[in-house]
Design a protein around this motif. Sequence first.
Motif, PDB file in Angstrom:
ATOM      1  N   VAL A 134       0.834  -1.198   0.000  1.00  0.00           N
ATOM      2  CA  VAL A 134       0.000   0.000   0.000  1.00  0.00           C
ATOM      3  C   VAL A 134       0.870   1.249   0.000  1.00  0.00           C
ATOM      4  N   GLY A 135       0.244   2.383  -0.298  1.00  0.00           N
ATOM      5  CA  GLY A 135       0.987   3.638  -0.305  1.00  0.00           C
ATOM      6  C   GLY A 135       0.158   4.774  -0.851  1.00  0.00           C
ATOM      7  N   THR A 136       0.824   5.860  -1.132  1.00  0.00           N
ATOM      8  CA  THR A 136       0.176   7.097  -1.549  1.00  0.00           C
ATOM      9  C   THR A 136      -0.509   6.979  -2.907  1.00  0.00           C
ATOM     10  N   GLY A 168      -2.229   5.218  -7.806  1.00  0.00           N
ATOM     11  CA  GLY A 168      -0.908   5.316  -7.189  1.00  0.00           C
ATOM     12  C   GLY A 168      -0.287   3.978  -6.859  1.00  0.00           C
ATOM     13  N   ILE A 169       0.231   3.850  -5.640  1.00  0.00           N
ATOM     14  CA  ILE A 169       0.987   2.655  -5.246  1.00  0.00           C
ATOM     15  C   ILE A 169       0.142   1.397  -5.330  1.00  0.00           C
ATOM     16  N   VAL A 246       5.140   1.593   0.791  1.00  0.00           N
ATOM     17  CA  VAL A 246       6.165   2.083  -0.134  1.00  0.00           C
ATOM     18  C   VAL A 246       6.359   3.585   0.003  1.00  0.00           C
ATOM     19  N   GLU A 247       5.346   4.382  -0.228  1.00  0.00           N
ATOM     20  CA  GLU A 247       5.433   5.832  -0.067  1.00  0.00           C
ATOM     21  C   GLU A 247       4.115   6.321   0.525  1.00  0.00           C
ATOM     22  N   ALA A 277      11.579  14.319   1.155  1.00  0.00           N
ATOM     23  CA  ALA A 277      10.344  14.128   0.388  1.00  0.00           C
ATOM     24  C   ALA A 277       9.185  13.847   1.338  1.00  0.00           C
ATOM     25  N   LYS A 278       8.051  14.505   1.116  1.00  0.00           N
ATOM     26  CA  LYS A 278       6.912  14.351   2.036  1.00  0.00           C
ATOM     27  C   LYS A 278       6.363  12.925   2.040  1.00  0.00           C
ATOM     28  N   ASN A 279       6.481  12.225   0.904  1.00  0.00           N
ATOM     29  CA  ASN A 279       5.972  10.851   0.844  1.00  0.00           C
ATOM     30  C   ASN A 279       6.863   9.845   1.557  1.00  0.00           C
ATOM     31  N   SER A 280       7.982  10.309   2.102  1.00  0.00           N
ATOM     32  CA  SER A 280       8.860   9.430   2.863  1.00  0.00           C
ATOM     33  C   SER A 280       8.521   9.437   4.351  1.00  0.00           C
TER      34      SER A 280
END
Length: 394
Positions: A134-136, A168-169, A246-247, A277-280
């Motif tokens: 899962v992720g952004t 996305g992810i 993931v992100e 990075a904001k997604n991190s």
Amino acid sequence: MAIEDRGPVLKSTTSDIDEDRLALLALALTPNLGPKRIADAMRELHCPAQLFALTLTELEGLRFPADAAQFIFDGKARRAAEEEAAQFAKKDIKLITLASPEYPERLKEIYDPPPVLWVRGDAILLARPSIAIVGTRHPSPYGMQVAEMLARDLSARRLVIVSGMARGIDTCAHKGALAARMPNIAVWGTGIDVVYPKENRKIAEEILAVGGAIVSEVPMGTFPAPQNFPRRNRIISGLSIGVLVVEASENSGTRVTARCAAEQDRDLYAVPGNVTAKNSWTPNTLIKQGAKLVGSWEDVWEDLPSQVRLELEEAAGAESKVESTASLLPDPVLRTEEAIVMKALRADESLQIDELLEKLETQLTSSEVFTALFELEMSGRVRCLPGKNYVRTL
């Protein structure tokens, strides 16, 4: 509370569904009844079908809200269930309930298992060892590639990929599993007959075509509603051995899935990201809190319980001896122009075609760059993103 046994319950007029499943479907369609209250009530009954023989007082004794008890006592719940059953009987849809032997054991372990699952595809897949990715909804090119790569490589080793088919992810995770031509599971927050987002209709068809499954806990015809998506995340993690992030940004819905995984005692994995990075934020925070850092499929594989690895290896048979990852296969020799273009591109950041041409104008002509890009795309080394943005594949 002991409920009086009133003898046999009348059989349903819906031939394709037994009384126990019909009763649980009726409860799932009753307003103001949640999964936990339904599961608690089932422990008070001799069998789910007994629900239809209870008095109004006995229904209220199950700690049902007054309006819900009245809805069931008046027969409205049963009629709603029969109408729903008549609909999925016409389509290739299965109904799995807590009373069904095929209901996945891992999902039964969670605090509030869904009483009913609408399933298209292979329902047996729900019981196989799986991992959620899962992720952004707004990933970077790097995040997209990592999600696809990990999903592909883990799928190739018979670990079933579970995700929500969101933009996305999630979409990348399903694409990775499909690239390996392996079954995977999509858990929807809409009705089983309502594809969302609409652009993923082809992915949904491909999931079914390779023997995968699509799952939902809401009735057919249910359109996207914001409250349904956080709820479905507990199913994504509940079906899985572990959850791989993931992100995701600080306020991403992915945090809900990670929290569900922690509450359900599932393993947590995360791919580290650039600290600026904001997604991190979410994956890096999860790693600090004890999630397993993942850089390749081996990091997940070595953390699996030994009995699960043995089961997967037996399922794979001779194919378990394939190369460690598709991305590690020896590279064919590149022409000089291709090598120059490859050196100019990155895997974690895309480069627009005009920027690339400007960067290489002292080394290659525009036609040489275009030819090199074409050959690199054909060999799978370079990917063209929307807007003529190019990125190296992992």
